[in-house]
Every structure is written in C-alpha cells, then in structure tokens.
Design a protein around this motif. Structure first.
Motif, PDB file in Angstrom:
ATOM      1  N   TRP A  14       0.888  -1.176   0.000  1.00  0.00           N
ATOM      2  CA  TRP A  14       0.000   0.000   0.000  1.00  0.00           C
ATOM      3  C   TRP A  14       0.917   1.214   0.000  1.00  0.00           C
ATOM      4  CZ3 TRP A  14      -4.000   0.948   4.507  1.00  0.00           C
ATOM      5  CH2 TRP A  14      -4.979   1.847   4.067  1.00  0.00           C
ATOM      6  N   ALA A  35       0.405   4.495  -1.297  1.00  0.00           N
ATOM      7  CA  ALA A  35      -0.186   5.825  -1.051  1.00  0.00           C
ATOM      8  C   ALA A  35      -1.634   5.573  -0.683  1.00  0.00           C
ATOM      9  CB  ALA A  35      -0.092   6.688  -2.308  1.00  0.00           C
ATOM     10  N   ASP A  36      -2.334   6.589  -0.180  1.00  0.00           N
ATOM     11  CA  ASP A  36      -3.711   6.356   0.276  1.00  0.00           C
ATOM     12  C   ASP A  36      -4.554   5.650  -0.790  1.00  0.00           C
ATOM     13  OD1 ASP A  36      -2.975   7.522   2.534  1.00  0.00           O
ATOM     14  OD2 ASP A  36      -4.335   9.242   2.434  1.00  0.00           O
ATOM     15  N   ASP A  37      -4.318   5.992  -2.041  1.00  0.00           N
ATOM     16  CA  ASP A  37      -5.153   5.425  -3.105  1.00  0.00           C
ATOM     17  C   ASP A  37      -4.324   4.621  -4.117  1.00  0.00           C
ATOM     18  OD1 ASP A  37      -3.755   7.467  -4.121  1.00  0.00           O
ATOM     19  OD2 ASP A  37      -5.452   8.559  -4.981  1.00  0.00           O
ATOM     20  N   GLU A  38      -3.237   4.055  -3.657  1.00  0.00           N
ATOM     21  CA  GLU A  38      -2.391   3.331  -4.608  1.00  0.00           C
ATOM     22  C   GLU A  38      -1.758   2.090  -3.986  1.00  0.00           C
ATOM     23  OE1 GLU A  38       0.932   4.803  -7.438  1.00  0.00           O
ATOM     24  OE2 GLU A  38      -0.014   6.577  -6.525  1.00  0.00           O
ATOM     25  N   TYR A  39      -1.603   1.068  -4.794  1.00  0.00           N
ATOM     26  CA  TYR A  39      -0.893  -0.136  -4.326  1.00  0.00           C
ATOM     27  C   TYR A  39       0.012  -0.644  -5.438  1.00  0.00           C
ATOM     28  CZ  TYR A  39      -4.352  -2.778  -7.049  1.00  0.00           C
ATOM     29  OH  TYR A  39      -5.127  -3.270  -8.059  1.00  0.00           O
TER      30      TYR A  39
END
Ligand SMILES: Cc1ncc(COP(=O)(O)O)c(C=O)c1O
Length: 396
Positions: free
Chosen positions: A247, A249-253
């Motif tokens: 994980w 970033a908050d919106d990225e994996y």
C-alpha cells in the motif's frame, strides 16, 4: 530395476507398518522426517510464540521455494505457496480478465473444481467453454485442439493426470501448440507432480498448480502455484493483501513483481516447512527413479488385475501412470473399498461428479482407484489381488 532402497524407504515411512496404502492419489503416507519437521515447528511455536518461531526458521521456509523450483525447473520467484492445488489453480484462473465470447479450451478429463470455475466464469463473464475431444486412446486429441484454436481462445487449461484414472495427457505437445499460437496455458499437475519428472520449460506452460499431500508425500493443506516470470506482471490476482501487494499511497498499491502476488500473508509455516522437506526428499531420491518404480508397480498391478475374473480395467490413454482404476461385475466400488479397508488396504472410489464429462460419457457412476507409490511392494500387490479376488468371488 531402480536404485531405490525400498526396505529403507519403508522403514522411514511409519504408515507402511500399518496399512497397504494404495491411495497415493488421495494422500500418500508421509516420511517420518517430514512429519517431524512439522512437529518441531509446532513445538517451537508453542514454546516461543508463532511470529517469533517464524523468525527463527526464515531460511527453512525459503528452502520450500528452492526445492519446488528445482522440482519443476523454474526460479524460486516463480513459485507461490498456497493451501492446496485448487486455490493455486484459482489464483491463476481468476487472474484472467475475460470478455463475453472469449473461449477456454479444456479436456474431457478436467477435474471437477476446475470445470466448476469455468461454469462460474461462463455465468459471470459470458465465456465459452470448449472441450477438446479425446483421441481413440482416450487422451486429449491434439488435432482437435489445434482445430479449435481461433482468435477468441484466451486460455488453454487442462489436467495432466486426471483424478479418475491412469491417463497421462500429452502436456508437452499441448504446450507446443499453445506457444505456437501464443495462448496462455494453465496446467493442473495435482496428480502428476511427485510421481513423474515435470519440467515447466519442456512442457511450456505459463501456470501450473500442484498439491502437497499426494505424490509429493507432503502434508495436507499445502500446494503451490508456478507462474512464468515473463507473464506474471500481466496478471492481477483476484484478491490481494499486504503480502501480495504494498500500500504505497492512500489510493495506490503496488503488486509484488514475483509469484508472491498470488500468496497471502498468513501461512501455515509448519506445513510449508513440511512441504519443503517432502519435496527435498523426492529430489534426493530422484524423480526419474521414482517414476520408473511407480511404472513398474503399476504395470504389475494392471497385469494382475487383468488376470482376475470379473475385473475390468478402466484406465485410458497411450501412456499410463501409477493410478489404476477398475470396476467389478460382481461388487460395487464402495463395497470393494470398504472390504479392503477392513483388511487394512487403502484404496479410494472416484465418483462421476469428480470428472463428470469423462465418467458420464463412459457410463461410470463410480470406479475403484488403486494408486501405487514407489514405497509399495510386489508382495503388497499379491495381498491386494488375493483379497480382492476373494471378495468379488464371495456371493453374499
Ligand atoms: C486432478 C486434480 N486436480 C485438482 C485437485 C484438487 O487438489 P486439492 O485438493 O489439493 O485442491 C485434485 C484432487 O484430487 C485432482 O485430482
């Protein structure tokens, strides 16, 4: 003859003292060293804590990957540890993004769970399942496979050795066709791995699933997936976790670039060590030697069964393995299994629902499956045939 010291190998296998085990296609008897390796890990977990115990055996758990990679001739990064062959197969199959009208080619002897997943995807994504015909010997017909290929075929998924018989499908020849048309190839080697040499580069498959407890003689609840490194990054697993992905970033994996993307974080470490030990045991003996011994015993058993009145051998294919299947004109399969069990002889019964396409075509609601491993003996075959002969003659 083979160079295996059968007496010694039997001494190393406690179960050989108790039963005649002809259910190796179900689950083999594990060598004592394999069971010990797991017990040691469970003790360590109980004495020091599960996470702490895992840290103490990092190198041992890594050995599983090295052994599995050596077994099928690939790299350790191409191996994922899973809890059985079904989940290994699923992780590959459900990574494909199918569109309505895409085709999957499979074989008549495909295993039930795999076929159920095809049906599941047909319902969800509108894929078309096409079944490659059998040739006159009962193995997958290579000409029919080649004829069925067109631009809509997105996957060839077949079973190498089926659960319900001695057939060995021509996996290498299928690989040549898959490669020549550049079609992904998923091979189920649940029954063949550990029984015969398997080389993913000779076979040319992109994914392969295997289980621990059958011919590898490993623990229950273990399996692995092979994913060819050149294609891994194209396939996003059906579910992910903090082990298969990061994980970032908050919106990225970011998915693992290796076959680890198909694993989960929580694993049965003792079982993984046990599977590694079982694979290493097989490697130490040599797969060509194991395979030669299994073929020798299987040929003997088939010959002996042919000589028994009222027994019909049911194995298909030009090349056959250590799984011997039969029916009797006198007794149903379940009764044969139960009688043999009462004599400490283990066999299993395959039901139509395990491989419906094949067994319903042959009008077989059930059959007896006697599957031999290298640690079985000629005298066990004698006892087996004598008990079977007695039972089927008995009219009561
Ligand atoms: C050909 C074949 N494929 C897959 C499986 C499923 O293996 P597992 O029970 O390890 O998921 C089996 C089990 O008998 C099998 O025989």
């Amino acid at each position: 003859m083979t160079r295996l010291d059968i007496d010694q190998l039997r001494k190393e296998t406690p179960g050989c003292q108790n039963v005649i085990h002809f259910n190796n296609a179900g689950a083999s008897l594990s060598p004592k060293s394999v069971t010990e390796s797991m017990k040691n890990q469970l003790d360590l977990e109980s004495d020091t804590g599960g996470y702490e115990a895992a840290q103490l055996v990092v190198e041992k758990t890594k050995q599983f990957y090295d052994a599995a990679a050596q077994l099928i001739n690939c790299e350790r990064e191409e191996i994922a540890f899973l809890e059985n062959a079904t989940r290994a197969w699923d992780m590959a199959f459900y990574s494909f993004k199918f569109n309505p009208g895409d085709k999957i080619l499979t074989c008549v002897s495909e295993y039930a769970s795999n076929y159920l997943s095809f049906l599941h995807q047909a319902k969800r994504s509108g894929i078309i399942i096409e079944v490659i015909k059998n040739d006159a010997s009962g193995q997958l017909d290579l000409t029919d496979l080649a004829d069925k290929i067109d631009a809509r075929v997105k996957l060839i998924a077949i079973t190498h050795v089926p659960t319900q018989g001695g057939l060995i499908n021509p996996a290498e020849e299928v690989g040549k066709i898959a490669r020549s048309f550049n079609i992904p190839y998923l091979l189920d080697t649940t029954q063949s791995v550990g029984q015969m040499p398997i080389d993913v580069n000779v076979i040319g498959c992109d994914f392969l699933c295997a289980t621990g407890r059958k011919y590898l003689r490993g623990p229950r609840g273990t399996g692995f997936l092979y994913a060819r490194k050149t294609i891994i990054e194209r396939y996003e697993p059906p579910f992910i976790d903090l082990h298969s992905a990061k994980w970032i970033a908050d919106d990225e994996y970011l998915l693992s670039p290796t076959a680890q993307r198909f694993e989960t974080w929580e694993q049965n470490i003792a079982a993984k060590i046990g599977l590694g030990a079982a694979i290493q045991y097989a490697l130490n003996l040599g797969l060509p030697e194991i395979w030669a011994r299994i073929q020798l015993l299987a040929n003997q058993l088939r010959q002996r069964l042919t000589d028994l009145n009222g027994i019909k051998l049911l194995d298909l294919g030009c090349n056959q393995c250590g799984i011997i299947t039969f029916s009797s004109t006198q007794k149903p399969p379940e009764e044969i299994q139960n009688y043999l069990r009462s004599m400490d002889i283990n066999v299993s019964v395959s039901l139509e629902e395990y491989a419906r396409l094949d067994m319903s075509k042959r009008h077989l609601p059930a059959l007896v499956r006697a599957s031999v491993h290298y640690y079985n003996t000629e005298s066990e075959i004698d006892i087996f045939c004598s008990e079977l002969g007695k039972f089927i003659k008995d009219r009561t």
